[in-house]
Scaffold this motif. Sequence first.
Motif, PDB file in Angstrom:
ATOM      1  N   ALA A 205      34.158  17.714  17.480  1.00 51.47           N
ATOM      2  CA  ALA A 205      35.553  17.930  17.110  1.00 51.47           C
ATOM      3  C   ALA A 205      35.661  17.931  15.589  1.00 51.47           C
ATOM      4  O   ALA A 205      34.750  17.479  14.877  1.00 51.47           O
ATOM      5  CB  ALA A 205      36.450  16.863  17.714  1.00 51.47           C
ATOM      6  N   TYR A 206      36.800  18.440  15.086  1.00 50.05           N
ATOM      7  CA  TYR A 206      36.975  18.613  13.641  1.00 50.05           C
ATOM      8  C   TYR A 206      38.393  18.216  13.246  1.00 50.05           C
ATOM      9  O   TYR A 206      39.351  18.546  13.943  1.00 50.05           O
ATOM     10  CB  TYR A 206      36.717  20.080  13.261  1.00 50.05           C
ATOM     11  CG  TYR A 206      37.030  20.433  11.823  1.00 50.05           C
ATOM     12  CD1 TYR A 206      36.193  20.016  10.792  1.00 50.05           C
ATOM     13  CD2 TYR A 206      38.145  21.199  11.503  1.00 50.05           C
ATOM     14  CE1 TYR A 206      36.476  20.349   9.468  1.00 50.05           C
ATOM     15  CE2 TYR A 206      38.423  21.547  10.188  1.00 50.05           C
ATOM     16  CZ  TYR A 206      37.588  21.113   9.177  1.00 50.05           C
ATOM     17  OH  TYR A 206      37.868  21.455   7.860  1.00 50.05           O
ATOM     18  N   ASP A 207      38.505  17.513  12.113  1.00 55.26           N
ATOM     19  CA  ASP A 207      39.796  17.175  11.523  1.00 55.26           C
ATOM     20  C   ASP A 207      39.974  17.995  10.252  1.00 55.26           C
ATOM     21  O   ASP A 207      39.275  17.764   9.259  1.00 55.26           O
ATOM     22  CB  ASP A 207      39.867  15.681  11.213  1.00 55.26           C
ATOM     23  CG  ASP A 207      41.195  15.276  10.572  1.00 55.26           C
ATOM     24  OD1 ASP A 207      42.116  16.122  10.525  1.00 55.26           O
ATOM     25  OD2 ASP A 207      41.316  14.121  10.126  1.00 55.26           O
ATOM     26  N   LEU A 213      33.789  16.172  10.550  1.00 54.30           N
ATOM     27  CA  LEU A 213      33.269  16.548  11.856  1.00 54.30           C
ATOM     28  C   LEU A 213      32.925  15.292  12.633  1.00 54.30           C
ATOM     29  O   LEU A 213      32.415  14.316  12.056  1.00 54.30           O
ATOM     30  CB  LEU A 213      32.019  17.417  11.705  1.00 54.30           C
ATOM     31  CG  LEU A 213      32.234  18.825  11.149  1.00 54.30           C
ATOM     32  CD1 LEU A 213      30.911  19.391  10.639  1.00 54.30           C
ATOM     33  CD2 LEU A 213      32.825  19.736  12.222  1.00 54.30           C
ATOM     34  N   PHE A 214      33.183  15.318  13.939  1.00 53.26           N
ATOM     35  CA  PHE A 214      32.893  14.181  14.812  1.00 53.26           C
ATOM     36  C   PHE A 214      31.942  14.655  15.905  1.00 53.26           C
ATOM     37  O   PHE A 214      32.340  15.385  16.820  1.00 53.26           O
ATOM     38  CB  PHE A 214      34.179  13.631  15.417  1.00 53.26           C
ATOM     39  CG  PHE A 214      35.267  13.386  14.401  1.00 53.26           C
ATOM     40  CD1 PHE A 214      35.082  12.485  13.367  1.00 53.26           C
ATOM     41  CD2 PHE A 214      36.459  14.086  14.465  1.00 53.26           C
ATOM     42  CE1 PHE A 214      36.071  12.258  12.421  1.00 53.26           C
ATOM     43  CE2 PHE A 214      37.461  13.879  13.538  1.00 53.26           C
ATOM     44  CZ  PHE A 214      37.271  12.960  12.502  1.00 53.26           C
ATOM     45  N   ALA A 215      30.679  14.246  15.795  1.00 49.99           N
ATOM     46  CA  ALA A 215      29.638  14.690  16.726  1.00 49.99           C
ATOM     47  C   ALA A 215      29.280  13.562  17.682  1.00 49.99           C
ATOM     48  O   ALA A 215      28.849  12.479  17.255  1.00 49.99           O
ATOM     49  CB  ALA A 215      28.398  15.146  15.968  1.00 49.99           C
ATOM     50  N   MET A 224      30.702  13.375   9.917  1.00 56.11           N
ATOM     51  CA  MET A 224      30.035  14.160   8.887  1.00 56.11           C
ATOM     52  C   MET A 224      31.053  14.850   7.981  1.00 56.11           C
ATOM     53  O   MET A 224      32.088  15.340   8.444  1.00 56.11           O
ATOM     54  CB  MET A 224      29.130  15.209   9.545  1.00 56.11           C
ATOM     55  CG  MET A 224      28.419  16.137   8.575  1.00 56.11           C
ATOM     56  SD  MET A 224      27.303  17.312   9.418  1.00 56.11           S
ATOM     57  CE  MET A 224      25.878  16.247   9.734  1.00 56.11           C
ATOM     58  N   ASN A 225      30.752  14.874   6.682  1.00 57.94           N
ATOM     59  CA  ASN A 225      31.538  15.645   5.724  1.00 57.94           C
ATOM     60  C   ASN A 225      31.275  17.127   5.967  1.00 57.94           C
ATOM     61  O   ASN A 225      30.133  17.585   5.894  1.00 57.94           O
ATOM     62  CB  ASN A 225      31.143  15.248   4.298  1.00 57.94           C
ATOM     63  CG  ASN A 225      32.037  15.878   3.248  1.00 57.94           C
ATOM     64  OD1 ASN A 225      32.422  17.042   3.348  1.00 57.94           O
ATOM     65  ND2 ASN A 225      32.353  15.116   2.210  1.00 57.94           N
ATOM     66  N   ALA A 226      32.327  17.894   6.270  1.00 62.35           N
ATOM     67  CA  ALA A 226      32.155  19.299   6.616  1.00 62.35           C
ATOM     68  C   ALA A 226      31.965  20.197   5.406  1.00 62.35           C
ATOM     69  O   ALA A 226      31.790  21.406   5.564  1.00 62.35           O
ATOM     70  CB  ALA A 226      33.356  19.785   7.434  1.00 62.35           C
ATOM     71  N   GLN A 250      47.812  11.306  15.963  1.00 56.13           N
ATOM     72  CA  GLN A 250      47.555   9.872  15.890  1.00 56.13           C
ATOM     73  C   GLN A 250      46.295   9.512  15.120  1.00 56.13           C
ATOM     74  O   GLN A 250      46.009   8.329  14.931  1.00 56.13           O
ATOM     75  CB  GLN A 250      47.452   9.298  17.304  1.00 56.13           C
ATOM     76  CG  GLN A 250      48.705   9.486  18.146  1.00 56.13           C
ATOM     77  CD  GLN A 250      48.606   8.731  19.445  1.00 56.13           C
ATOM     78  OE1 GLN A 250      48.768   7.512  19.501  1.00 56.13           O
ATOM     79  NE2 GLN A 250      48.310   9.452  20.518  1.00 56.13           N
ATOM     80  N   LYS A 251      45.549  10.532  14.696  1.00 55.89           N
ATOM     81  CA  LYS A 251      44.282  10.310  13.994  1.00 55.89           C
ATOM     82  C   LYS A 251      43.334   9.453  14.837  1.00 55.89           C
ATOM     83  O   LYS A 251      42.784   8.439  14.380  1.00 55.89           O
ATOM     84  CB  LYS A 251      44.516   9.650  12.631  1.00 55.89           C
ATOM     85  CG  LYS A 251      45.257  10.526  11.643  1.00 55.89           C
ATOM     86  CD  LYS A 251      44.404  11.709  11.220  1.00 55.89           C
ATOM     87  CE  LYS A 251      45.065  12.533  10.139  1.00 55.89           C
ATOM     88  NZ  LYS A 251      44.220  13.665   9.701  1.00 55.89           N
ATOM     89  N   LEU A 252      43.140   9.886  16.072  1.00 61.61           N
ATOM     90  CA  LEU A 252      42.259   9.186  16.992  1.00 61.61           C
ATOM     91  C   LEU A 252      41.174  10.128  17.494  1.00 61.61           C
ATOM     92  O   LEU A 252      41.442  11.290  17.801  1.00 61.61           O
ATOM     93  CB  LEU A 252      43.043   8.648  18.184  1.00 61.61           C
ATOM     94  CG  LEU A 252      44.059   7.542  17.916  1.00 61.61           C
ATOM     95  CD1 LEU A 252      44.864   7.246  19.173  1.00 61.61           C
ATOM     96  CD2 LEU A 252      43.378   6.268  17.413  1.00 61.61           C
ATOM     97  N   ILE A 253      39.951   9.610  17.579  1.00 55.78           N
ATOM     98  CA  ILE A 253      38.827  10.350  18.154  1.00 55.78           C
ATOM     99  C   ILE A 253      38.493   9.710  19.489  1.00 55.78           C
ATOM    100  O   ILE A 253      38.417   8.478  19.609  1.00 55.78           O
ATOM    101  CB  ILE A 253      37.593  10.305  17.238  1.00 55.78           C
ATOM    102  CG1 ILE A 253      37.943  10.782  15.820  1.00 55.78           C
ATOM    103  CG2 ILE A 253      36.461  11.156  17.802  1.00 55.78           C
ATOM    104  CD1 ILE A 253      37.801   9.713  14.776  1.00 55.78           C
TER     105      ILE A 253
END
Length: 330
Positions: A205-207, A213-215, A224-226, A250-253
């Motif tokens: 996923a990506y914000d 990046l959320f792997a 990770m810094n995209a 909500q800024k939730l992963i």
Amino acid sequence: MKKIILFFGTAICLQANAQTGYKVVKTFHIQSPGGWDYISVNNGKVYASHGTQVNILDEATGDSAGFVPNTAGVHGIAFDNELNRGYTSNGRSNNVTVFDLKTLQLVTQIATGEGPDAIMFEPHTQTVITCNGRAKNLSVIDPKTNAVVATIDVGGRPEEAASDGKGKLFVNLEDKSEIAVVDLKTHSVLNHWKLTPGEGPTGLAYDAASNRLFAGCDKLLVVMNATDGAIVDKIKIGDGCDGVAFDAKQKLIFTSNGEGTLSVIKEASANQFTLLGNYPTKRGARTIALDQANGNIFLPTADFDTAQTSNGRPRMIPGTFQVLVVQASK
């Protein structure tokens, strides 16, 4: 998506309050045979891949809203709402089924690379993209012509992709434990970024706001810094993660874990992340869909008996396929 071993023990919550933050509030039962992979939500309907078809449910009630047949080995579902089209990636037949979102009638089928798995609608280029696991490439489809306009070799087994909405695509390479960075204008790979110590990445996923990046990896979420591929953080999550979703409001992963937990991580800032808890779901609930409008989470799974198949995996009880609805506790 990768195959994972399911656990029969009670999922262990890593925090004392893990029983109360998120919970299963409904279970939608689907009486049809076959396994499953991705699940998607679109305009109040849930689309669940299931063996050789896609079952469609009303998001609020779980009532059947139809199905899309003849999708052999279906993995994922994507949507182009402007064209009123849906797309399924069919792993066994190496193609994409295009269907009308209102009538569910077949429009056409499009040949792809071998083993199409994850599929997405990419908003910047207005294309549909499949991650072809066996071919180790991507197929880029123009939905206006229903034709493959590019095939991109990514140098590894692509699991899932995320777009920055500006012309770059990030692709998890499961067998390399890397993220490939793709330029969608030139259809070329710009970089390969290592996810070490993360292994076997699946969900991604990506914000856009924080450019992160959320792997989802084996028992680990790698942030990770995209921009440059630098590892920002590593958060321990439940075992058997096969899906990641990000709630931009909500800024939730969220990571869906096959052991039977949902890991929830709070993004306080671009460089600060906190595990809120590993909340009980049900074993086998390894993939995820999030409705950004209302925060509802959907997880497909089934019931299993104690017998194991020849490959050592638990045996699914026929006719028990289901979709769990998870919400935040009030």
